[in-house]
Design an enzyme around this catalytic site. Structure first.
Site, PDB file in Angstrom:
ATOM      1  N   ARG A 108      35.578  -3.279 -68.122  1.00 54.78           N
ATOM      2  CA  ARG A 108      34.659  -4.028 -68.979  1.00 54.78           C
ATOM      3  C   ARG A 108      34.490  -3.322 -70.327  1.00 54.78           C
ATOM      4  O   ARG A 108      34.460  -2.081 -70.383  1.00 54.78           O
ATOM      5  CB  ARG A 108      33.298  -4.097 -68.271  1.00 54.78           C
ATOM      6  N   THR A 387      38.209 -16.979 -71.495  1.00 52.91           N
ATOM      7  CA  THR A 387      38.531 -16.091 -70.373  1.00 52.91           C
ATOM      8  C   THR A 387      39.745 -16.652 -69.624  1.00 52.91           C
ATOM      9  O   THR A 387      40.130 -17.807 -69.824  1.00 52.91           O
ATOM     10  CB  THR A 387      37.310 -15.889 -69.453  1.00 52.91           C
ATOM     11  N   THR A 405      39.268 -11.183 -70.205  1.00 44.91           N
ATOM     12  CA  THR A 405      38.529 -11.959 -71.215  1.00 44.91           C
ATOM     13  C   THR A 405      38.465 -11.265 -72.567  1.00 44.91           C
ATOM     14  O   THR A 405      38.572 -10.038 -72.639  1.00 44.91           O
ATOM     15  CB  THR A 405      37.082 -12.207 -70.706  1.00 44.91           C
ATOM     16  N   GLU A 407      35.843 -12.794 -74.182  1.00 46.71           N
ATOM     17  CA  GLU A 407      34.575 -13.522 -74.245  1.00 46.71           C
ATOM     18  C   GLU A 407      34.780 -14.906 -74.848  1.00 46.71           C
ATOM     19  O   GLU A 407      35.522 -15.674 -74.303  1.00 46.71           O
ATOM     20  CB  GLU A 407      33.497 -12.735 -74.993  1.00 46.71           C
ATOM     21  N   GLU A 426      32.408  -9.390 -76.672  1.00 45.72           N
ATOM     22  CA  GLU A 426      31.802  -9.287 -75.343  1.00 45.72           C
ATOM     23  C   GLU A 426      30.324  -8.906 -75.376  1.00 45.72           C
ATOM     24  O   GLU A 426      29.577  -9.204 -74.441  1.00 45.72           O
ATOM     25  CB  GLU A 426      32.574  -8.267 -74.504  1.00 45.72           C
ATOM     26  N   ASP A 429      27.403 -11.041 -74.294  1.00 54.88           N
ATOM     27  CA  ASP A 429      26.989 -11.243 -72.897  1.00 54.88           C
ATOM     28  C   ASP A 429      25.706 -10.461 -72.583  1.00 54.88           C
ATOM     29  O   ASP A 429      25.137 -10.607 -71.506  1.00 54.88           O
ATOM     30  CB  ASP A 429      28.104 -10.832 -71.926  1.00 54.88           C
ATOM     31  N   SER A 455      30.015 -12.548 -65.757  1.00 51.54           N
ATOM     32  CA  SER A 455      29.980 -13.537 -64.671  1.00 51.54           C
ATOM     33  C   SER A 455      31.330 -13.640 -63.982  1.00 51.54           C
ATOM     34  O   SER A 455      31.532 -14.519 -63.130  1.00 51.54           O
ATOM     35  CB  SER A 455      29.614 -14.913 -65.229  1.00 51.54           C
ATOM     36  N   GLY A 476      32.748 -18.442 -68.627  1.00 52.98           N
ATOM     37  CA  GLY A 476      31.429 -17.850 -68.842  1.00 52.98           C
ATOM     38  C   GLY A 476      30.629 -17.875 -67.551  1.00 52.98           C
ATOM     39  O   GLY A 476      31.168 -17.662 -66.460  1.00 52.98           O
TER      40      GLY A 476
HETATM   41  N1  GLY Z   1      32.709 -13.056 -70.982  1.00 53.36           N
HETATM   42  C1  GLY Z   1      32.815 -13.686 -69.742  1.00 53.36           C
HETATM   43  C2  GLY Z   1      32.163 -12.917 -68.660  1.00 53.36           C
HETATM   44  O1  GLY Z   1      32.318 -11.729 -68.618  1.00 53.36           O
HETATM   45  O2  GLY Z   1      31.486 -13.462 -67.846  1.00 53.36           O
END
Ligand code: GLY
Length: 572
Positions: A108, A387, A405, A407, A426, A429, A455, A476
């Protein structure tokens, strides 16, 4: 009341048009309505045929599921640059068939060290509007994790029969020779062209001379992206995290012409991939394993399923009573997600509570037959087609579920000048605030070196210890609901994977009940839900699931790439 008289008239016209369109699509594009593939050795499902083909090539050369997923990711970077790539992050789940263990890697993005809880507030202390202000430019860019994630996945899981460097080759070929822009890709550029126009490099590559979207059929070559991949091949991952590409990213973010950001060389240098515990669930005799925090995917999915375990869903059928219960279970699970989930390195996440039977029982008791539970937290912004997801099973039975992703569609909208890839956005989020003065910050408030709540829900399902399903989707916060709909369709309603993916979705993210277009236009369904107290809205698009189902008896794989997208499932 959900609709005015004029809107109703328009709806009737849309309904007739929709019926006409469905008929046309069904009769003239039947191939598009049949995306399931069967195979006995291996199966790949990705969001683009070229990525699926690259993965299959790597499998046939002796690579395993991890190698194939890495090659597919770099191809997606070239052909679906709006969704994922080296400028972003992701979660990589690997099932080792020999040891029967699942590993969950967290790649991430991380907030820069200079990030702060008020970073998305304007001079009046109010959050920047989500579109386009908050999601565009340097400010929402997190430290990209994908490249280091996939280097780690290679070191940990690869057969090493194909060199890491060679896994870039299919993508380099496509970036250099070019590929044909699809109508879907062209539409996506069109929808984001105002944002892309803000950045000369994004405009140069993805818009035409008049500043409009590239036409379908345009042959897009990306020599800068090919150069970037070649540099990584020749000089290793450090060229990205410490070398000239790092310099270019920092420059792009800090001197962005719109909302300059806070990324530094130090942030890139210290980026680390983390191994996390997966989130385990059990539903109708099947065992589930998905991503834990900082993703909210696993916990929200399992909590919703635990609530549904209190109902005989199969006996209900897919009628309006089921939709009521299904929507309420999702709403309750999302209320907990929105309250408790964030980066586990910064906040204590009450995992055992969220996954407990006690919680499921008390949540189920809140659901009434003829009324709805009040909404607690405002719904997330509407999803887009952003994503991507890669599902693979190889000939040894190893599996990958990799959700990846940048985002939003085209992330920050900024291509790094000279290097041809988009930087993520990102950090949007995170909850934007404002947060009450002196109060303890919520788990998903922005902060230095924090990972924003995700998510993404890469998923493995097992039946009596044997692999049964590999799945994941973009979208998302709707990702969670896409996967939940899929599971209930398969495990409760005994649909095959193809039908389960196609079925129109029912969604609630602690807001109105969102029905996918085909369901929304069923007047009886709508009025029955409204009579129970639901506010019903239409959601035209969500999900682009990539699914592999494994027949426990024959060992045969069924691969499905969601026909809402343009992907391909293929095996051998
Ligand atoms: N940016 C999509 C997610 O991480 O949920």
């Amino acid at each position: 009341m959900w609709i005015s008289a004029t809107q109703f008239h328009r709806t009737q016209i849309s309904l007739r048009f929709f019926t006409f369109l469905s008929t046309v699509v069904f009769f003239f594009f039947p191939g598009h309505l049949c995306e399931a593939a069967q195979a006995r050795n291996a199966m790949v499902a990705t969001a683009h045929p070229l990525a699926t083909q690259a993965a299959l090539k790597i499998l046939k050369k002796g690579g395993n599921a991890a190698d194939a997923a890495i090659a597919a990711q770099w191809v997606l970077n070239a052909v679906e640059p709006q969704s994922s790539g080296i400028g972003g992050g992701g979660f990589f789940l690997f099932y080792d068939a020999k040891t029967k263990r699942v590993y969950c890697l967290d790649g991430r993005e991380i907030a820069p060290r200079d990030a702060s809880a008020d970073m998305f507030l304007d001079s009046k202390g109010q959050p920047y509007p989500f579109f386009p202000e908050r999601i565009t430019g340097g400010l929402p860019v997190g430290v990209p994790g994908t490249l280091r994630l996939l280097r780690t996945a290679y070191e940990r899981f690869s057969t090493k029969r194909v060199a890491f460097e060679a896994l870039f080759q299919p993508a380099i070929g496509i970036a250099e020779k070019g590929f044909s822009v699809s109508s879907r890709f062209s539409r996506m550029i069109d929808g984001q062209k105002e944002r892309l126009r803000l950045f000369p490099e994004s405009r140069r590559i993805f818009l035409d001379a008049a500043g409009q979207s590239l036409e379908p059929g345009f042959f897009l070559q990306q020599p800068d992206l090919a150069k970037t991949f070649r540099m990584i091949q020749e000089r290793g991952v450090s060229v990205f995290y410490e070398g000239p590409i790092a310099d270019a990213m920092v420059q792009a973010v800090r001197f962005a012409p719109f909302h300059p950001g806070r990324l530094t060389r130090q942030d890139l240098f210290y980026y680390t991939v983390k191994e996390r515990e997966g989130v385990y669930g059990h539903y109708r005799g099947y065992d589930l394993l998905s991503m834990g925090p900082p993703s909210s995917g696993g916990t929200t999915l399992v909590e919703a399923l635990n609530i549904l375990s209190h109902y005989d869903v199969r006996a209900m059928g897919r009628g309006s009573y089921f939709m009521h219960i299904f929507s309420e279970a999702q709403k309750l699970a999302f209320q907990d997600r929105n309250q408790y989930l964030g980066d586990p390195d910064f906040a204590k996440i009450p995992l055992s509570y969220l996954l407990s039977e006690d919680l499921a029982r008390s949540q189920a008791a809140k659901i009434q037959a003829n009324s709805i539970v009040p909404v607690k937290t405002p719904m997330d912004p509407a999803p887009g087609a952003h994503t991507s997801h890669i599902s693979i099973v190889d000939a040894s039975g190893n599996m990958v579920a990799f959700t990846t992703t940048i985002e939003h569609i085209f992330g920050s909208a900024m291509v790094v000048p000279g290097y041809g890839f988009f930087l993520n956005n990102e950090l949007t989020d995170f909850d934007p605030g404002p947060f009450p003065a002196k109060a303890v910050l919520p788990p998903n408030a922005p902060g230095p070196e924090k990972r924003p709540r995700s998510s993404m829900t890469p998923l493995f399902v097992f039946k009596e210890g044997k692999p049964f399903l590999v799945a994941g989707s973009p979208g998302g916060s709707t990702i969670i609901v896409t996967i939940l709909n899929l599971l209930v369709n398969i495990l409760d309603f005994s649909m095959n994977a193809d039908a389960a993916v196609r079925a129109p979705k029912i969604m609630n993210r602690d807001g109105p009940t969102e029905l996918e277009t085909a369901l929304f236009f069923q007047e009886k369904v709508r009025s029955a839900l409204i009579a129970r107290g639901h506010t019903v809205i239409k959601n035209a698009f969500y999900g682009n699931a990539q699914v592999i189902q494994i027949d426990g008896e024959t060992g045969e794989f069924t691969g499905v790439s969601d026909s809402r997208g343009e992907g391909l499932a293929k095996g051998y």
